[in-house]
Design a protein around this motif. Sequence first.
Motif, PDB file in Angstrom:
ATOM      1  N   LEU A 185     -52.726 -13.849  35.314  1.00  0.00           N
ATOM      2  CA  LEU A 185     -52.373 -14.415  34.009  1.00  0.00           C
ATOM      3  C   LEU A 185     -52.099 -15.907  34.116  1.00  0.00           C
ATOM      4  N   TYR A 230     -54.252 -18.737  32.031  1.00  0.00           N
ATOM      5  CA  TYR A 230     -53.624 -19.621  31.050  1.00  0.00           C
ATOM      6  C   TYR A 230     -53.256 -20.992  31.618  1.00  0.00           C
ATOM      7  N   VAL A 233     -55.388  -7.790  32.091  1.00  0.00           N
ATOM      8  CA  VAL A 233     -55.373  -9.154  31.553  1.00  0.00           C
ATOM      9  C   VAL A 233     -55.797  -9.148  30.090  1.00  0.00           C
TER      10      VAL A 233
END
Length: 171
Positions: free
Chosen positions: A21, A25, A161
Motif C-alpha cells: 500500500l 500510494y 490492495v
Amino acid sequence: MLRIAILGTASSGKTTLAAALAGRYGTLWVPEYLREFVDVEGRVPVDADQIHIARVQRERENMAAPAAQRYLFCDTTPLMTAVYSRHYFGGIDAQLAPLADAHLQDYDLTLVTAADIPWQADGLMRENEEVSIIINRMLNEELTARGIPYVPVSGSIEQRVAQVADALSRL
C-alpha cells in the motif's frame, strides 16, 4: 493525512500489505516494532514489556506522520498488543488500556487481514496456526466491544490492495 491501521493474526500478511500500500500510494508505512524487539532482545516479550512495545509503536507512527503523503499505513497498533496481552497474560495492563482505547480516535480506517494465506512460522515471536485462530476471534471481540468498524481484506496481495483502494476511495 489519514492513519490506516492494519490488524490481524501472525502470518496473515499485514507487513506485505502495508509495504504494498505504501508503494502504491507513494507514502510511508510503519513496521511492527514487536519484530524488532524480539530480534534485538532475542526473546519473546513478557507482560511487563507490553506497554513499552505499544508506546514505541505509537511513537514511531507519530515520527513518521509528518513525512507521510496522504496516508500512513500502520503494521499493527497498540490494540493488537492489547489482544495479545489478553491471550498470553490474562488481561490488558492498566497502562496499556488507554492506548488500546484510543484506537477509534487515532485511526481513520481499520483493516483486518484474513488468515487465508499459507501460514508460516516467523522466528521466536510467532505462535502456531491454532493460536492464530484464537487471536483472530479475540481481535474480532475487541473490535466489536469497542465499536470499531473495520474492513476485512482477503485473497492475494493484488486482491487485498484492490479491496483497500476501494475502502480508501470511500473515506
